[in-house]
Design a protein around this motif. Structure first.
Motif, short mmCIF file in Angstrom:
data_model
loop_
_atom_site.label_atom_id
_atom_site.label_comp_id
_atom_site.label_asym_id
_atom_site.label_seq_id
_atom_site.Cartn_x
_atom_site.Cartn_y
_atom_site.Cartn_z
N GLY B 14 -7.50 2.20 23.90
CA GLY B 14 -7.25 2.21 22.44
C GLY B 14 -5.78 2.32 22.12
N SER B 165 -10.79 -1.86 18.13
CA SER B 165 -10.87 -0.54 18.75
C SER B 165 -9.49 0.01 19.10
CB SER B 165 -11.73 -0.62 20.01
OG SER B 165 -13.06 -0.87 19.63
N VAL B 170 -11.50 4.53 18.65
CA VAL B 170 -12.07 4.95 19.93
C VAL B 170 -12.40 6.44 19.88
CG1 VAL B 170 -11.58 5.25 22.40
CG2 VAL B 170 -10.87 3.16 21.24
#
Lengths: 255, 213
Positions: B14, B165, B170
């Protein structure tokens, strides 16, 4: 032939008239002092000669090249940009507030225009810059930045920077007005040396002593016109106009 | 501790998404901001008007909305961008608008005497901008630019609306799945590290520009 000639210059800022028909002829090697109360248009005249301001009507010639002249309607029309740029290169300018480039060292200030505008090599530009710094008495300050210098030193650098372009005419716009009184002397000395080398100079100033000592001719301006002009001694010691003597007594009284 | 180690790989993934968005935005928006800042005070009226409109539009609407528009809005007129591409586009356009305003103000804050000195020395307008004005502008705009860059670090979290993401998304996924607050704490530490580095970097640049006043 005049090295610099302005004929019947008119200049307005919006509805405010600043110059109402000013004419000025300068001969090679002549030193001219322009004096007058603030708002008299003396700085504006200098800035018009330098193309920092555009005139509304009149004619300007620099070394025989016509920069601006009136059309049939009496409005000033300027020559091509290239022609103006070429003529302006013959004129150096020193400002009241020095206007040094603060992010450049003294040396860089001096070589910037020669290298960028004249495509001079760096070594050559630095060599002539050193000579100029010696001339204004600042050889030791080549690597300093403007903020490290006194006002008088900054103004001397500004003079050297203008000289680096090898001008035929030097214009000074109240070069000592922003300085503490004890620092004006060193700047006036440098200007005096220049005058002795037969540099053509147009100096807007409040320094009556300097005008008297160095100028060949003094011009007194008031309310956008030339009120009186003549030999320095004549204008400063025996002014013909009442307004000239009133101005002079005010300025001298303040000393 | 084991849980944190287990989290790290996906959190770091992430983080790279966040860093990529951050870098691309910065690398594109900084030069664009300089150019737009100059265009904003151009004497060519249509260009100036356009820039005024542009800045009004992109500063005057939420970045979140701009993200949605670049992806869903353009899709409805048949222009289908990748989600990442839509995010880059929205961020670059938005940040350029902010930076343009900062550079415009910086350029206008330089004393007129600097232009005049360059002018009487015969420098062209381009030479004046490049050699005289912009170097002084950069020094002056460093503090507000630093602000924007720190904002950018945190704004990257907004791309969650496009289901990208990045770091905070995340973290949220883990928080909801594992019923613990720890992923948020880790994300906060990552953000603090990034903004801390930005802060130190700008301090360093400001020191480097300290040689003139």
């Amino acid at each position: 032939m005049y090295i610099l000639q302005a004929i019947n210059i008119h200049k307005n800022f919006g509805s405010l008239g600043v110059l109402h028909g000013v004419s000025l002829q300068v001969q090679k090697g002549e030193v001219i002092a322009i004096i007058g109360p603030s708002g008299s248009g003396k700085s504006t005249l200098l800035r018009c000669l330098n193309h920092l301001e555009r005139i509304d009507s009149g004619q300007i010639e620099i070394e025989g090249e016509t920069i601006a002249q009136n059309n049939s309607e009496g409005k000033a029309v300027y020559s091509s940009e290239a022609k103006i740029a070429q003529a302006r290169r013959k004129m150096g300018m020193v400002f009241q507030n020095f206007n040094l480039f603060p992010h450049k060292s003294v040396m860089q200030n001096l070589i910037m225009a020669p290298t960028l505008v004249k495509n001079m090599g760096k070594a050559e530009a630095e060599e002539s810059a050193r000579l100029l710094l010696a001339k204004v008495g600042l050889s030791q300050k080549a690597d300093n930045y403007p903020f490290e210098l006194s006002g008088g030193q900054q103004q001397r650098v500004a003079i050297a920077r203008a000289l680096a372009m090898n001008p035929d005419i030097m214009c000074f716009d109240e070069p000592t007005s922003a300085l503490d009184p004890e620092l004006t002397g060193e700047v006036l000395m440098v200007m005096k040396d220049l005058a002795l080398e037969d540099m053509t100079m147009v100096v807007v100033t409040h320094e009556i002593g300097f005008a008297r000592e160095v100028a060949d001719r003094v011009i007194f301006m008031d309310e956008g016109v030339i009120m009186e002009e003549g030999q320095a001694e004549e204008v400063l010691l025996n002014p013909r106009q009442e307004r000239t003597s009133a101005f002079l007594s005010k300025v001298l009284m303040a000393r | 501790m084991d849980y944190i180690i287990m989290l790290l790989p996906s959190m770091l993934k992430g983080l790279t998404v966040t860093l990529k968005l951050f870098s691309i935005t910065l690398v594109m928006a900084l030069p664009l901001g300089v150019i737009m800042g100059m265009a904003r005070i151009s004497s060519f009226n249509p260009l100036r008007w356009f820039m005024e409109f542009y800045v009004w539009l992109f500063r005057g609407t939420p970045l979140l909305l701009q993200l949605l528009f670049m992806y869903f809005g353009l899709m409805t007129v048949g222009l289908r961008l990748e989600r990442e591409m839509a995010a880059y586009l929205a961020f670059v356009l938005n940040y350029s608008a902010y930076l343009a305003e900062i550079f415009r103000a910086g350029i206008q804050s330089i004393d007129r005497g600097q232009y005049e000195a360059a002018d009487v020395l015969g420098l062209s307008r381009y030479q004046t901008m490049k050699n005289i004005i912009l170097p002084q502008v950069f020094k002056r705009v460093l503090p507000p630019i630093g602000n924007e860059v720190i904002n950018l670090v945190k704004d990257t979290a907004l791309v969650y609306v496009l289901a990208i993401s990045e770091l905070s998304r995340v973290a949220r996924t883990h928080v909801m799945r594992d019923d613990t607050f720890i992923p948020f704490l880790i994300a906060a530490i990552f953000y603090l590290m990034m903004t801390g580095m930005v802060q130190r970097f700008f301090k360093w640049v400001e020191l480097r520009y300290d040689y003139f006043h």
